[in-house]
Design an enzyme around this catalytic site. Structure first.
Site, mmCIF file in Angstrom:
data_model
loop_
_atom_site.group_PDB
_atom_site.id
_atom_site.type_symbol
_atom_site.label_atom_id
_atom_site.label_comp_id
_atom_site.label_asym_id
_atom_site.label_seq_id
_atom_site.Cartn_x
_atom_site.Cartn_y
_atom_site.Cartn_z
ATOM 1 C CB CYS A 34 -39.307 -19.929 27.026
ATOM 2 S SG CYS A 34 -40.901 -20.267 27.771
ATOM 3 C CG ASP A 36 -41.969 -17.839 29.790
ATOM 4 O OD1 ASP A 36 -40.948 -17.303 30.247
ATOM 5 O OD2 ASP A 36 -42.476 -17.534 28.713
ATOM 6 C CB CYS A 67 -43.817 -14.456 26.010
ATOM 7 S SG CYS A 67 -44.952 -15.811 25.649
ATOM 8 C CB CYS A 111 -47.932 -19.310 25.051
ATOM 9 S SG CYS A 111 -46.297 -18.862 24.514
HETATM 10 FE FE1 FES Z 1 -42.392 -18.955 27.041
HETATM 11 FE FE2 FES Z 1 -44.284 -17.985 25.570
HETATM 12 S S1 FES Z 1 -42.179 -17.763 25.263
HETATM 13 S S2 FES Z 1 -44.473 -19.321 27.236
#
Ligand code: FES
Length: 132
Positions: A34, A36, A67, A111
């Site tokens: 993602c 992140d 997120c 996550c």
């Molecule tokens: Fe990327 Fe949660 S969607 S860490």
């Protein structure tokens, strides 16, 4: 997707957000899926217990671009780790983080993996520095 009330509370009101100046250790973890990114900063304290010196997490902060679950798990890991010895802090895993948040939706478990990994990396970073 349904987040628990606790996840929402931590997402909307995260604890220990920010950076520590001159940290003893920094852990960075990125999620390639993602995109992140999460940083965990630690300050290590020392105290004597039964004549032995023990090291503990004196201060801990995080910066997370991610997120709701990534923010909530980052915040939770700082609370779980603060005051713990380095050995105990290393043992915190993604299930501990998820449970403390009233369980994450299964699809979001990656996550909480990030939060526990970022903390471990910060401790390893500190340990590498003192070995030099
Ligand atoms: Fe990327 Fe949660 S969607 S860490």
């Amino acid at each position: 997707m349904m987040y628990s009330k606790k996840v929402m509370r931590y997402f909307l009101n995260p604890k220990n957000v920010g950076e520590i100046k001159n940290p003893d250790g920094v852990g960075k973890v990125g999620n390639p899926v993602c995109g992140d990114v999460m940083y965990v900063y630690i300050k290590v304290g020392k105290k004597k217990q039964k004549g032995k010196e023990i090291k503990f997490i004196k201060d801990i902060k995080f910066k997370t671009m991610g997120c709701a679950a990534a923010i909530a798990t980052s915040s939770m890991i700082t609370e779980l780790a603060k005051g713990k010895t380095l050995e105990d802090a290393k043992k915190i895993n993604r299930n501990d983080v998820s449970k403390s948040l009233g369980n994450l939706p299964p699809i979001k478990m990656h996550c909480s993996n990030l939060a526990a990994d970022a903390l471990k990396k910060a401790i390893e970073d500190y340990e590498k520095k003192i070995r030099r």
